[in-house]
Scaffold this active site. Structure first.
Site, PDB file in Angstrom:
ATOM      1  N   ARG A 138      57.707  49.459  35.581  1.00  0.00           N
ATOM      2  CA  ARG A 138      57.011  49.544  36.865  1.00  0.00           C
ATOM      3  C   ARG A 138      56.862  51.006  37.297  1.00  0.00           C
ATOM      4  NH1 ARG A 138      60.289  47.057  40.918  1.00  0.00           N
ATOM      5  NH2 ARG A 138      60.695  49.174  41.596  1.00  0.00           N
ATOM      6  N   TYR A 167      31.304  49.989  50.058  1.00  0.00           N
ATOM      7  CA  TYR A 167      31.695  48.749  49.383  1.00  0.00           C
ATOM      8  C   TYR A 167      32.250  47.763  50.423  1.00  0.00           C
ATOM      9  CZ  TYR A 167      33.875  45.525  46.194  1.00  0.00           C
ATOM     10  OH  TYR A 167      34.251  44.386  45.542  1.00  0.00           O
ATOM     11  N   ASP A 175      34.470  57.759  46.428  1.00  0.00           N
ATOM     12  CA  ASP A 175      34.354  56.570  45.580  1.00  0.00           C
ATOM     13  C   ASP A 175      33.162  56.819  44.660  1.00  0.00           C
ATOM     14  OD1 ASP A 175      33.842  54.139  44.376  1.00  0.00           O
ATOM     15  OD2 ASP A 175      34.297  52.941  46.166  1.00  0.00           O
ATOM     16  N   LYS A 210      34.296  48.386  36.708  1.00  0.00           N
ATOM     17  CA  LYS A 210      32.846  48.534  36.557  1.00  0.00           C
ATOM     18  C   LYS A 210      32.532  49.350  35.305  1.00  0.00           C
ATOM     19  CE  LYS A 210      33.073  46.285  40.419  1.00  0.00           C
ATOM     20  NZ  LYS A 210      33.051  46.929  41.727  1.00  0.00           N
TER      21      LYS A 210
END
Ligand SMILES: *Cc1c(COP(=O)(O)O)cnc(C)c1O
Length: 381
Positions: free
Chosen positions: A54, A106, A179, A204
């Site tokens: 982790r 978005y 972004d 994407k």
């Protein structure tokens, strides 16, 4: 693992996944690191340099190094989605801080920001995409901690001048996050233009095959803001799985080829539809008629992206008819995959959306462009 000895272009680094080979067999394709835990020596040390996956998964090493190189940054962090990467940035803000955000961004993130701002007592202010006066007013009206930029912005592909926005923001103490999901590092490198952080939904273009949900942040420098974000990831536990990391590295190998093909096809489709009377408007920054064209021509190198939207003549009902008739373009959400997608965006975003109801969003993939053009022609009727 051993490093490539030759200095290479970014494209070669991506194709060869950093040019690494892997002991003991000299594998060119890296192993998938599944172990969640690592052996401790009798003296209490960790000879492998890792304690627990982790905190320190070896599955991230090559992917984060490649994304750092592609964006020209000094470090990268993978996340289990683009949203997890975005929310990690926002949750690093102290309660009561000020956040300046574009009106078009978005949609899911816009929703989350509004709820988060209310709970965290964040002063959430808005500017008009691509409008530097509106952005400057937003910065001038109160000290602002974080400026959010999305360019090209979903789904109208408005362009914001990153360098000019950074100059305005850095005149104060405002951190700038871009972004850059739609532009990809192939077309735009926001850190070179002065931005502090770059965000991608790696779901994407970076992965490109519609089979991974992932996100990434890349930083320009090892700033206090970055240290805070980095320290929070293993504690919040927002980590990407090893299989997804491996698939993402594999997808990145063809990033440049895929983006170039999508750009070329999208530009051709945009030019043809721009003169088609069955289409009321084409939103594509590569068209001289687009309000952001001049900035995009400076800021995006080698193409204007694979995303475009069309407003169908005949309005919303006709837009639904056209979407229903498409066969090569698949009706689905998301973008940036090898297959072309169409989406009636307003119905996905729901009430309050700034998206026009006659708009169809097209994610142009890498199929033969003649097939895409023929499909659009038959669907427009
Ligand atoms: C998809 C997307 C996101 C969210 O990413 P997920 O990987 O779906 O969580 C954020 N920004 C943009 C521009 C996107 O297209």
């Amino acid at each position: 693992m051993s490093n490539a000895s030759e200095p290479c272009s970014l494209e070669t680094l991506a194709v060869q996944a950093m040019g690494l080979t892997h002991a003991p067999h000299g594998d060119l394709i890296p192993p998938i690191h599944l172990s969640s835990t690592f052996e401790r020596a009798g003296d209490g040390s960790y000879p492998g340099g890792r304690l627990y996956a982790r905190d320190q998964s070896p599955a991230y090493d090559a992917v984060e190094a490649l994304l750092t190189a592609l964006e020209g940054g000094s470090g990268a962090l993978l996340y289990p989605s683009g949203m997890a990467a975005a929310t990690a940035v926002l949750q690093s803000l102290e309660p009561g801080r000020r956040l300046l955000v574009p009106r078009i961004l978005y949609w899911a993130l816009r929703h989350w920001m509004q709820a988060f701002a209310a709970r965290w007592r964040i002063d959430l202010a808005w500017y008009d995409n691509g409008d530097l006066d509106s952005l400057a007013d937003g910065l001038a009206s109160a000290p602002t901690d974080l400026l959010w930029i999305e360019t090209p912005a979903n789904p109208t592909w408005d362009i914001t001048d990153i360098r000019a926005a950074v100059d305005l923001a850095h005149a104060g103490q405002t951190l700038v996050v871009v972004d850059s999901t739609v532009a990809t590092p192939v077309l735009t490198r926001p850190l070179e233009l002065g931005a502090d952080l770059v965000l991608h939904s790696a779901t994407k273009y970076l992965n490109g095959h519609s089979d991974v949900i992932a996100g990434v942040l890349v930083t320009r420098e090892d700033s206090p803001a970055w240290q805070c974000i980095r320290a929070a990831r293993p504690l919040a536990g927002a980590i990407l799985g090893p299989m997804e990391s491996w698939l993402l590295l594999r997808g990145l190998r063809t990033l440049h080829l895929r983006v170039r093909q999508s750009c070329a096809s999208a530009e051709r489709i945009a030019r043809i539809l721009a003169t088609d009377p069955r289409v009321a408007e084409v939103c594509y920054p590569g068209l001289p008629s687009h309000p952001g064209h001049a900035v995009a021509a400076r800021q995006m190198r080698g193409g204007f992206g694979g995303m475009l939207s069309i407003r169908v003549a005949g309005g919303e009902s006709q837009a639904w008819v056209v979407a229903a008739r498409l066969r090569v373009f698949k009706r689905a959400t998301s973008l940036g995959g090898v297959e072309s997608l169409v989406e009636h965006r307003a119905s996905i975003e729901g009430p309050g959306t700034p998206c026009p109801p006659d708009l169809l969003r097209l994610s142009v993939g890498i199929e033969a462009v003649e097939d895409l053009l023929a499909d659009l022609d038959q669907a427009l009727g």
